[in-house]
Design a protein around this motif. Structure first.
Motif, short mmCIF file in Angstrom:
data_model
loop_
_atom_site.label_atom_id
_atom_site.label_comp_id
_atom_site.label_asym_id
_atom_site.label_seq_id
_atom_site.Cartn_x
_atom_site.Cartn_y
_atom_site.Cartn_z
N LEU A 149 1.09 -1.18 -0.20
CA LEU A 149 -0.08 0.07 -0.04
C LEU A 149 0.75 1.25 -0.05
O LEU A 149 0.67 2.09 -0.71
CB LEU A 149 -1.10 0.06 1.21
N LEU A 150 2.02 1.21 0.73
CA LEU A 150 3.06 2.31 0.90
C LEU A 150 3.60 2.60 -0.64
O LEU A 150 3.88 3.67 -0.78
CB LEU A 150 3.79 2.22 2.14
N SER A 151 4.07 1.35 -1.13
CA SER A 151 4.72 1.42 -2.20
C SER A 151 3.90 1.92 -3.47
O SER A 151 4.38 2.67 -4.45
CB SER A 151 5.45 0.20 -2.81
N ASN A 152 2.63 1.34 -3.53
CA ASN A 152 1.80 1.88 -4.79
C ASN A 152 1.74 3.45 -4.93
O ASN A 152 1.37 3.91 -4.01
CB ASN A 152 0.65 1.08 -4.67
N ASN A 153 2.04 3.73 -5.98
CA ASN A 153 1.79 5.27 -6.53
C ASN A 153 2.61 6.41 -5.64
O ASN A 153 2.37 7.38 -5.99
CB ASN A 153 0.41 5.16 -6.27
N ARG A 154 3.26 5.89 -4.88
CA ARG A 154 4.15 7.26 -4.12
C ARG A 154 5.66 6.87 -4.56
O ARG A 154 6.34 7.66 -4.54
CB ARG A 154 3.89 7.05 -2.50
N HIS A 155 5.85 5.66 -5.28
CA HIS A 155 7.04 5.29 -5.61
C HIS A 155 7.10 5.41 -7.22
O HIS A 155 6.14 5.03 -7.80
CB HIS A 155 7.50 4.13 -5.00
N SER A 156 8.06 5.71 -7.87
CA SER A 156 8.27 5.68 -9.22
C SER A 156 8.36 4.39 -9.69
O SER A 156 8.79 3.25 -8.85
CB SER A 156 9.67 6.51 -9.74
N ALA A 157 8.26 4.00 -11.12
CA ALA A 157 8.43 2.56 -11.56
C ALA A 157 9.60 1.99 -11.33
O ALA A 157 9.84 1.04 -10.88
CB ALA A 157 8.21 2.76 -13.15
N ASN A 158 10.85 2.99 -11.42
CA ASN A 158 11.97 2.62 -11.06
C ASN A 158 12.10 2.04 -9.64
O ASN A 158 12.76 0.76 -9.45
CB ASN A 158 12.98 3.89 -11.37
N ASN B 74 7.09 2.59 7.94
CA ASN B 74 8.26 1.49 7.47
C ASN B 74 9.47 1.80 8.02
O ASN B 74 9.72 3.04 8.87
CB ASN B 74 8.28 1.33 6.09
N GLU B 75 10.56 1.21 7.83
CA GLU B 75 11.80 1.30 8.41
C GLU B 75 12.54 2.55 7.85
O GLU B 75 13.36 3.02 8.56
CB GLU B 75 12.96 0.13 8.08
N LEU B 76 12.20 3.21 6.70
CA LEU B 76 12.72 4.40 6.38
C LEU B 76 11.85 5.51 7.06
O LEU B 76 12.34 6.77 6.80
CB LEU B 76 12.48 4.53 4.85
N GLY B 77 10.90 5.21 7.64
CA GLY B 77 10.16 6.53 8.64
C GLY B 77 9.05 6.65 7.50
O GLY B 77 8.33 7.79 7.91
N ASP B 78 8.75 6.27 6.37
CA ASP B 78 7.68 6.64 5.47
C ASP B 78 6.40 6.42 6.21
O ASP B 78 6.27 5.21 6.71
CB ASP B 78 7.58 6.04 4.05
N GLN B 79 5.40 7.23 6.35
CA GLN B 79 4.13 7.01 6.86
C GLN B 79 3.13 6.95 5.70
O GLN B 79 2.74 7.63 4.92
CB GLN B 79 3.60 8.23 7.69
#
Lengths: 235, 235
Positions: A149-158, B74-79
């Motif tokens: 959930l955290l990863s989706n859409n807040r991170h770039s494809a890379n 997460n471990e990086l502190g991202d919420q």
DNA sequence: CGTCCCTTTGATTTATGTCAAATTCGGTGG
DNA sequence: CCACCGAATTTGACATAAATCAAAGGGACG
């Protein structure tokens, strides 16, 4: 090696994945185990259905070899790959106490699956380490969901692809240096679905990685060339 | 009204949210309940921490009034805001059998929380309807997570916000016609975090909805003007 | 009444989706 | 074993939604 009376647990005793399996904590017991309780090494060809979303949860499935994808379908018929499961992992632990499967599991390649009956698991929850083992993995699964959930859409494809690759290295306990090599059993389309990207973007991102000298790709085979740079990439 | 001997369950008997609460299935029993088992109507001001990610799970929390957000770090502190919980709902059911909280719960407004001790819940799991009620909600929570995974990044900002609003209407059992009105207790920034969007995008999307005559917005107050058009929007 | 923070609005940039074509891969059958 | 076919993948060109940067407006609170 410890002598085991039970013929089923005896086989578990020699399993290469036993250290990842809750059967391990049963081996020391004198408990009676029948084929209705544990079925070992059931072989499934590629694209077999292990269990179906909504169907009664009668068994818990352990991936002894191969890999599977967990697919969730909503009312509109949209399909989302929730997670992949590799050798040494369970399928769909998170909702273990639920009466039905929350997603459909499909093999990505020829796979060996060990089947534990839920009745057996629940009946033996008291045995030391048996349920604890499962619960610990269940927590990992939840954390994984949250990370997704955290990863989706807040991170770039890379970043997403990098996180995905490092996750595989971690989960498969591959060498955490520049010698990690593995096979991606799933199609690029499956990867794209899981990562919430277009297949073309996944392809381009792989190419990008290769150009940067991070990895080499030969169809499904991935070799990590510079894992530190890969880690930097995802931060 | 049924006569109840236990002073704690007697209060539950008169609770406006009792039909959403597992205590309901206890009311008919002669079970002894102490303040160590159930604590009712604990009042929390805005921005209070109900429980902390990683802390031992000693209690289960029921939102009697108000609302909360569940934040995963997460471990990086991202919420990441995992979910919101409104009146009549439980906090963090999904991982009930786990020993620690998988996320942090923070009140979005002044809220009344009922606290069930885990010891009490587990001890009384056999009581008819008590655990079943909780498990059913837990399944809903999982489905919700899966929908979130599905929703993220495959839907436009327009759709995501629409799904979000309709979800509130559904969960709060508001009128499913054009008279639904409610308050969004969370900030636009919280919404944006939950939806995986920039706050500016959330704001723009609201404006867009208003221009289209779907809703009216007065700061935190939302009124649905054309729910069918809203539903069309999200398909 | 003024300050601060949240929200809205505007202008611009950019990443990624989409459409289309080329290439590769894998499987099948001669 | 090789040739062929269909499917999956890669690459390219282009369109676009949403992020970012920046500034203005509005409420809450002292």
């Amino acid at each position: 090696m410890q002598f085991v009376f039970n013929p089923i647990l005896q086989r578990c005793c020699e399993c290469g994945k036993r250290s990842y399996c809750p059967a391990n904590s049963l081996i020391k017991t004198r408990i009676a185990v029948s084929k209705r309780d544990i079925l070992q090494n059931v072989s499934f060809p590629t694209d077999s259905y292990i269990c179906h979303q909504g169907a009664p949860r009668k068994n818990l499935f352990f991936v002894k070899s191969g890999s599977i994808k967990n697919v969730y379908t909503n009312e509109l018929g949209d399909q989302q790959i929730i997670d992949f499961r590799y050798a040494g992992e369970f399928i769909e632990l998170m909702s273990l106490e639920h009466s039905t499967h929350s997603s459909t599991a499909v093999t990505l390649e020829k796979s060996l699956i060990c089947v534990f009956s839920m009745r057996f698991i629940m009946a033996n929850r008291r045995i030391n380490g048996f349920l604890e083992n499962i619960q610990k993995r269940s927590e990992t699964e939840i954390r994984h969901h949250h990370e997704a959930l955290l990863s989706n859409n807040r991170h770039s494809a890379n970043k997403r692809l990098g996180i995905f690759l490092l996750d595989i290295i971690e989960r498969q306990s591959l060498n955490y240096d520049n010698s990690a090599m593995f096979q991606l059993a799933m199609s690029r389309t499956d990867m794209a679905n899981y990562l919430g990207l277009a297949p073309e973007t996944v392809s381009r991102t792989f190419s990008h990685y290769v150009k940067q000298g991070l990895i080499t790709v030969r169809k499904k085979n991935i070799a990590i060339k510079d894992i530190n740079k890969l880690i930097e990439f995802i931060v």
